[in-house]
Design an enzyme around this catalytic site. Structure first.
Site, PDB file in Angstrom:
ATOM      1  N   PHE A  74       0.816  -1.213   0.000  1.00 16.70           N
ATOM      2  CA  PHE A  74       0.000   0.000   0.000  1.00 16.70           C
ATOM      3  C   PHE A  74       0.851   1.265   0.000  1.00 16.70           C
ATOM      4  CE2 PHE A  74      -2.381  -3.370   2.026  1.00 16.70           C
ATOM      5  CZ  PHE A  74      -3.694  -3.203   1.578  1.00 16.70           C
ATOM      6  N   ASP A  75       0.420   2.250  -0.763  1.00 17.63           N
ATOM      7  CA  ASP A  75       0.855   3.616  -0.555  1.00 17.63           C
ATOM      8  C   ASP A  75       0.208   4.066   0.766  1.00 17.63           C
ATOM      9  OD1 ASP A  75       1.752   6.299  -1.160  1.00 17.63           O
ATOM     10  OD2 ASP A  75      -0.297   6.733  -1.802  1.00 17.63           O
ATOM     11  N   ILE A  76       0.691   5.133   1.361  1.00 19.28           N
ATOM     12  CA  ILE A  76       0.076   5.619   2.608  1.00 19.28           C
ATOM     13  C   ILE A  76      -0.815   6.816   2.359  1.00 19.28           C
ATOM     14  CG2 ILE A  76       0.530   6.666   4.874  1.00 19.28           C
ATOM     15  CD1 ILE A  76       2.994   4.899   5.116  1.00 19.28           C
ATOM     16  N   ASP A  77      -0.226   7.910   1.872  1.00 19.99           N
ATOM     17  CA  ASP A  77      -0.976   9.161   1.722  1.00 19.99           C
ATOM     18  C   ASP A  77      -1.984   9.065   0.585  1.00 19.99           C
ATOM     19  OD1 ASP A  77       0.474  10.541   3.799  1.00 19.99           O
ATOM     20  OD2 ASP A  77       2.174  10.564   2.424  1.00 19.99           O
TER      21      ASP A  77
END
Length: 206
Positions: free
Chosen positions: A7-10
């Site tokens: 996953f990306d976070i932002d």
């Protein structure tokens, strides 16, 4: 079958849009003396701060990044996890899959985020800005994740993110990409194998 859910976070796990964009607007106002509109600033969302400074015509990338980081931390109270994120991460882990994060944040920004602190028990491997010489849209961060995960193959990995840079990072590393469209912005010209409008749709991949 995907063995690694990365996953990306932002904009993917944490709703950081207002924090990221408004802190950039403030930084540009302070250091360049100009006012940029919200939508223009959104175009830089998810790009490492060291790359944003020259794009905006500011020569001292280190100073720009440090000030943006200070403003980002100051506005962290605007952030919150997207609805369903913890439930989905828990379900992915319960299904025996490996989880990871590939983010443009540095470790300081990650550790300052109280919301991510609560989610880290579901995350096996994290790649921050310091963990690869090149950053998104380069495939280097995803390649770093696969190395950290013990030599995972691209076919085993799905990367879930919300920007063109996320897609390019995944695609360059040979991994499938799922577009996280929780904000209802549409495809925005971003290619993807999957287009999800709800966090819980990720569970369809299990």
């Amino acid at each position: 079958m995907y063995r690694h859910f990365v996953f990306d976070i932002d904009g993917t796990l944490i709703d950081t849009e207002r924090t990221g964009v408004l802190s950039l607007v403030k930084t540009v106002r302070e250091l360049l003396g100009v006012e940029i509109p919200y939508e223009e600033a959104y175009g830089y969302f998810g790009i490492p701060s060291a790359k944003v400074a020259p794009l905006l015509g500011y020569a001292d990338a280190e100073r720009f990044g440090a000030r943006w980081e200070e403003n980002f931390v100051e506005l962290m109270h605007l952030m919150k996890p997207f609805e369903g994120v913890e439930e989905v991460l828990a379900a992915v882990k319960s299904a025996g899959r490996t989880t990871g994060c590939v983010t443009s944040r540095n470790r300081y920004e990650l550790e300052k985020d109280v919301h991510m602190r609560g989610l880290m028990k579901y995350i096996d491997h994290v790649v921050c800005a310091e963990d690869s010489e090149e950053h998104k849209p380069s495939p280097a961060p995803m390649l770093a994740y696969m190395a950290k995960a013990g030599g995972a193959s691209p076919a085993e990995c799905i990367y879930i993110g919300d920007t063109m840079h996320d897609f390019q990072c995944a695609d360059g590393a040979g991994c499938d990409f799922a577009l996280a469209d929780w904000q209802g912005r549409g495809l925005q010209g971003i290619p993807s194998r999957y287009h999800f409008t709800s966090v819980r749709e990720i569970l369809d991949l299990l």
